[in-house]
Write a protein that holds these residues in place. Sequence first.
Motif, PDB file in Angstrom:
ATOM      1  N   SER A  30       1.173  38.708 -32.490  1.00  0.00           N
ATOM      2  CA  SER A  30       1.267  39.834 -32.314  1.00  0.00           C
ATOM      3  C   SER A  30       0.345  40.893 -33.367  1.00  0.00           C
ATOM      4  O   SER A  30       0.736  41.293 -34.009  1.00  0.00           O
ATOM      5  N   THR A  31      -0.358  40.003 -34.004  1.00  0.00           N
ATOM      6  CA  THR A  31      -1.084  40.944 -34.717  1.00  0.00           C
ATOM      7  C   THR A  31      -2.374  41.929 -33.541  1.00  0.00           C
ATOM      8  O   THR A  31      -2.928  42.938 -34.199  1.00  0.00           O
ATOM      9  N   TYR A  32      -1.958  41.302 -31.623  1.00  0.00           N
ATOM     10  CA  TYR A  32      -3.315  42.251 -31.601  1.00  0.00           C
ATOM     11  C   TYR A  32      -2.433  43.099 -30.506  1.00  0.00           C
ATOM     12  O   TYR A  32      -1.273  42.962 -29.962  1.00  0.00           O
ATOM     13  N   ASN A  33      -3.053  44.037 -30.745  1.00  0.00           N
ATOM     14  CA  ASN A  33      -3.113  45.192 -29.160  1.00  0.00           C
ATOM     15  C   ASN A  33      -3.195  45.553 -28.105  1.00  0.00           C
ATOM     16  O   ASN A  33      -3.854  44.970 -27.515  1.00  0.00           O
ATOM     17  N   MET A  34      -2.203  44.788 -27.170  1.00  0.00           N
ATOM     18  CA  MET A  34      -2.296  44.063 -26.101  1.00  0.00           C
ATOM     19  C   MET A  34      -2.673  45.684 -24.610  1.00  0.00           C
ATOM     20  O   MET A  34      -2.050  46.766 -24.762  1.00  0.00           O
ATOM     21  N   GLY A  35      -3.416  45.112 -23.449  1.00  0.00           N
ATOM     22  CA  GLY A  35      -4.019  46.538 -22.416  1.00  0.00           C
ATOM     23  C   GLY A  35      -4.336  46.068 -20.865  1.00  0.00           C
ATOM     24  O   GLY A  35      -3.868  43.791 -20.949  1.00  0.00           O
ATOM     25  N   TRP A  36      -3.878  46.960 -20.397  1.00  0.00           N
ATOM     26  CA  TRP A  36      -4.435  46.291 -18.430  1.00  0.00           C
ATOM     27  C   TRP A  36      -4.886  46.880 -18.142  1.00  0.00           C
ATOM     28  O   TRP A  36      -5.081  47.487 -18.621  1.00  0.00           O
ATOM     29  N   ALA A  49      -3.098  50.780 -19.484  1.00  0.00           N
ATOM     30  CA  ALA A  49      -1.557  50.540 -20.062  1.00  0.00           C
ATOM     31  C   ALA A  49      -2.278  50.265 -21.232  1.00  0.00           C
ATOM     32  O   ALA A  49      -3.381  49.509 -21.253  1.00  0.00           O
ATOM     33  N   TYR A  50      -1.850  50.124 -22.426  1.00  0.00           N
ATOM     34  CA  TYR A  50      -1.522  49.466 -23.790  1.00  0.00           C
ATOM     35  C   TYR A  50      -0.635  49.354 -24.438  1.00  0.00           C
ATOM     36  O   TYR A  50       0.654  50.904 -24.364  1.00  0.00           O
ATOM     37  N   ILE A  51       0.144  48.676 -25.238  1.00  0.00           N
ATOM     38  CA  ILE A  51       0.939  48.648 -25.753  1.00  0.00           C
ATOM     39  C   ILE A  51       0.706  47.999 -27.504  1.00  0.00           C
ATOM     40  O   ILE A  51      -0.105  46.951 -27.356  1.00  0.00           O
ATOM     41  N   HIS A  52       1.045  48.753 -28.403  1.00  0.00           N
ATOM     42  CA  HIS A  52       0.478  49.038 -30.216  1.00  0.00           C
ATOM     43  C   HIS A  52       1.077  47.104 -30.506  1.00  0.00           C
ATOM     44  O   HIS A  52       2.656  47.346 -29.634  1.00  0.00           O
ATOM     45  N   ARG A  53       0.393  46.827 -30.942  1.00  0.00           N
ATOM     46  CA  ARG A  53       0.548  45.347 -31.331  1.00  0.00           C
ATOM     47  C   ARG A  53       2.220  45.727 -32.112  1.00  0.00           C
ATOM     48  O   ARG A  53       3.092  44.421 -31.952  1.00  0.00           O
ATOM     49  N   SER A  54       2.761  46.580 -32.919  1.00  0.00           N
ATOM     50  CA  SER A  54       4.209  46.630 -33.537  1.00  0.00           C
ATOM     51  C   SER A  54       4.910  46.807 -31.593  1.00  0.00           C
ATOM     52  O   SER A  54       6.628  46.207 -31.998  1.00  0.00           O
ATOM     53  N   GLY A  55       4.743  46.950 -31.088  1.00  0.00           N
ATOM     54  CA  GLY A  55       5.597  46.973 -29.811  1.00  0.00           C
ATOM     55  C   GLY A  55       6.141  48.222 -29.428  1.00  0.00           C
ATOM     56  O   GLY A  55       7.077  48.781 -28.869  1.00  0.00           O
ATOM     57  N   THR A  69       5.092  50.083 -15.943  1.00  0.00           N
ATOM     58  CA  THR A  69       5.745  49.804 -17.362  1.00  0.00           C
ATOM     59  C   THR A  69       5.436  48.450 -18.663  1.00  0.00           C
ATOM     60  O   THR A  69       5.107  47.584 -17.893  1.00  0.00           O
ATOM     61  N   ILE A  70       4.802  48.888 -19.385  1.00  0.00           N
ATOM     62  CA  ILE A  70       3.609  47.810 -20.551  1.00  0.00           C
ATOM     63  C   ILE A  70       4.958  46.921 -21.366  1.00  0.00           C
ATOM     64  O   ILE A  70       5.876  47.963 -21.743  1.00  0.00           O
ATOM     65  N   SER A  71       5.387  46.075 -21.661  1.00  0.00           N
ATOM     66  CA  SER A  71       5.917  45.635 -22.530  1.00  0.00           C
ATOM     67  C   SER A  71       5.447  44.270 -22.764  1.00  0.00           C
ATOM     68  O   SER A  71       5.368  43.738 -22.228  1.00  0.00           O
ATOM     69  N   ARG A  72       5.732  43.673 -23.752  1.00  0.00           N
ATOM     70  CA  ARG A  72       5.076  42.428 -24.719  1.00  0.00           C
ATOM     71  C   ARG A  72       6.927  41.480 -24.778  1.00  0.00           C
ATOM     72  O   ARG A  72       7.924  41.830 -25.544  1.00  0.00           O
ATOM     73  N   ASP A  73       6.943  39.827 -25.102  1.00  0.00           N
ATOM     74  CA  ASP A  73       7.809  39.294 -25.656  1.00  0.00           C
ATOM     75  C   ASP A  73       7.041  38.854 -26.612  1.00  0.00           C
ATOM     76  O   ASP A  73       6.317  37.678 -26.757  1.00  0.00           O
TER      77      ASP A  73
END
Length: 122
Positions: A30-36, A49-55, A69-73
């Motif tokens: 949950s502390t990582y920003n994620m990208g493609w 794309a990226y998604i901030h660690r907060s989502g 669309t980028i998303s995280r669970d």
Amino acid sequence: QVQLVESGGGLVQAGGSLTLSCAASGRSFSTYNMGWFRQAPGKEREFVAYIHRSGGTTYYADSVKGRFTISRDIAKNTVYLQMNRLKPEDTAVYYCAADQNLARLRSDPGYWGQGTQVTVSS
């Protein structure tokens, strides 16, 4: 440390859809920003794309805006890339990336997956 494993690539016709997944293992996902990112044959790797660690914040390259669309669970330690209205020019190896620093994620992420091939036929 975080380990990233992508899945979901494949062959699809133009106009079709695919969803890529990136499963992360290790501590503090949950502390990582994620990208493609993606790399087409003969071309340099490019940001998708990226998604901030907060989502709460996402950002897209102009070439995919409105289609991807980028998303995280957080509970599943997984990031997704939903790709719609695919075009032949979307053909590439797609890589998941992670970094705790958002600026560094865009330029030189600390962690990479092994990549998954997406091929869009015309």
